[in-house]
Design an enzyme around this catalytic site. Sequence first.
Site, short mmCIF file in Angstrom:
data_model
loop_
_atom_site.label_atom_id
_atom_site.label_comp_id
_atom_site.label_asym_id
_atom_site.label_seq_id
_atom_site.Cartn_x
_atom_site.Cartn_y
_atom_site.Cartn_z
N LEU A 8 47.42 11.79 1.08
CA LEU A 8 48.10 11.19 -0.07
C LEU A 8 47.59 11.94 -1.28
O LEU A 8 46.41 12.26 -1.36
CB LEU A 8 47.73 9.70 -0.20
CG LEU A 8 48.32 8.71 0.82
CD1 LEU A 8 47.76 7.32 0.57
CD2 LEU A 8 49.83 8.68 0.74
N ASP A 9 48.48 12.22 -2.23
CA ASP A 9 48.06 12.95 -3.43
C ASP A 9 46.92 12.25 -4.14
O ASP A 9 46.76 11.03 -4.03
CB ASP A 9 49.23 13.04 -4.43
CG ASP A 9 50.40 13.81 -3.86
OD1 ASP A 9 50.16 14.68 -3.01
OD2 ASP A 9 51.54 13.53 -4.26
N TYR A 10 46.22 13.03 -4.94
CA TYR A 10 45.10 12.55 -5.76
C TYR A 10 45.50 11.30 -6.54
O TYR A 10 44.78 10.31 -6.58
CB TYR A 10 44.72 13.69 -6.72
CG TYR A 10 43.60 13.38 -7.68
CD1 TYR A 10 42.29 13.25 -7.21
CD2 TYR A 10 43.84 13.24 -9.04
CE1 TYR A 10 41.25 12.98 -8.08
CE2 TYR A 10 42.79 12.97 -9.93
CZ TYR A 10 41.51 12.84 -9.44
OH TYR A 10 40.47 12.57 -10.30
N THR A 50 48.08 9.29 -5.99
CA THR A 50 48.86 8.30 -5.23
C THR A 50 47.87 7.38 -4.52
O THR A 50 46.88 7.84 -3.96
CB THR A 50 49.74 9.01 -4.18
OG1 THR A 50 50.65 9.86 -4.87
CG2 THR A 50 50.55 8.01 -3.35
N LYS A 103 43.59 3.69 -0.07
CA LYS A 103 43.09 4.74 -0.95
C LYS A 103 43.42 4.42 -2.41
O LYS A 103 44.57 4.19 -2.74
CB LYS A 103 43.72 6.10 -0.59
CG LYS A 103 43.21 7.24 -1.47
CD LYS A 103 43.87 8.56 -1.15
CE LYS A 103 44.87 9.04 -2.17
NZ LYS A 103 44.43 9.14 -3.57
#
Length: 244
Positions: free
Chosen positions: A101-103, A105, A67
């Site tokens: 996963l955070d935006y 990260t 990602k």
Amino acid sequence: MERLQKVIAHAGIASRRKAEKLILEGKVKVNGNVVRELGVKVSDQDQVEVNGIPVEREEPVYYMLYKPRGVISSVKDEKGRKVVTDFFKELDKRIYPIGRLDYDTSGLLLLTNDGEFANLLMHPRYKIEKVYIAKVKGIPNKTELKQLEKGVLLEDGMTLPAKVKVKSIDKRKKTAIIELAIHEGRNRQVRRMFEKIGHPVMKLKREKYAFLDLQGMNPGDIRELTPHEVKQLRALAQFGHHSL
């Protein structure tokens, strides 16, 4: 032939336990008839309905995505931002991320259409190790790093013991690159842990998920997991070891 509750779980409608409850409550029909027994097995030809909605039975698929930053870990976003499923436009199956996963990260994220598998991996009881690489402000001292290892008190309770490694230090810029291995998956946990010891995260990447890593992949790349990897992950989640 597969057990009815497994078919419902695989379709991502409910966990296997919840599926069993739905069957016992008479909310499941097979070929138009209500089924209340748990041991019932069904074939591909049988029509299964949960609460009147036909169950779509897809071939289970398992993918790994590197990602990139600036992508949302969900299937759609109200604000029209890029989401992880945008990388799977060619796929005719509805898949969703396992955890998130955070935006901001980057890193390794698994996606599947197998609800039971996703529930298994996300269950807090099953200790799957996740390794993060964080670039942090300031240079943490030994005491602060010890705190991370032992556990820090966040607003939702103490974190479990973690493994910590200093990868590099930049004295001039006053930054450090730290590797952190944790078994939990609370919301924004790694960022909150570093914040707690006074070293906010500037950049964060998930390098490893269990035995899987990003070797040979670039941000935005996807690859299908091998049947052996899926089997290993399942065993790891259920028994907590690699011996396969």
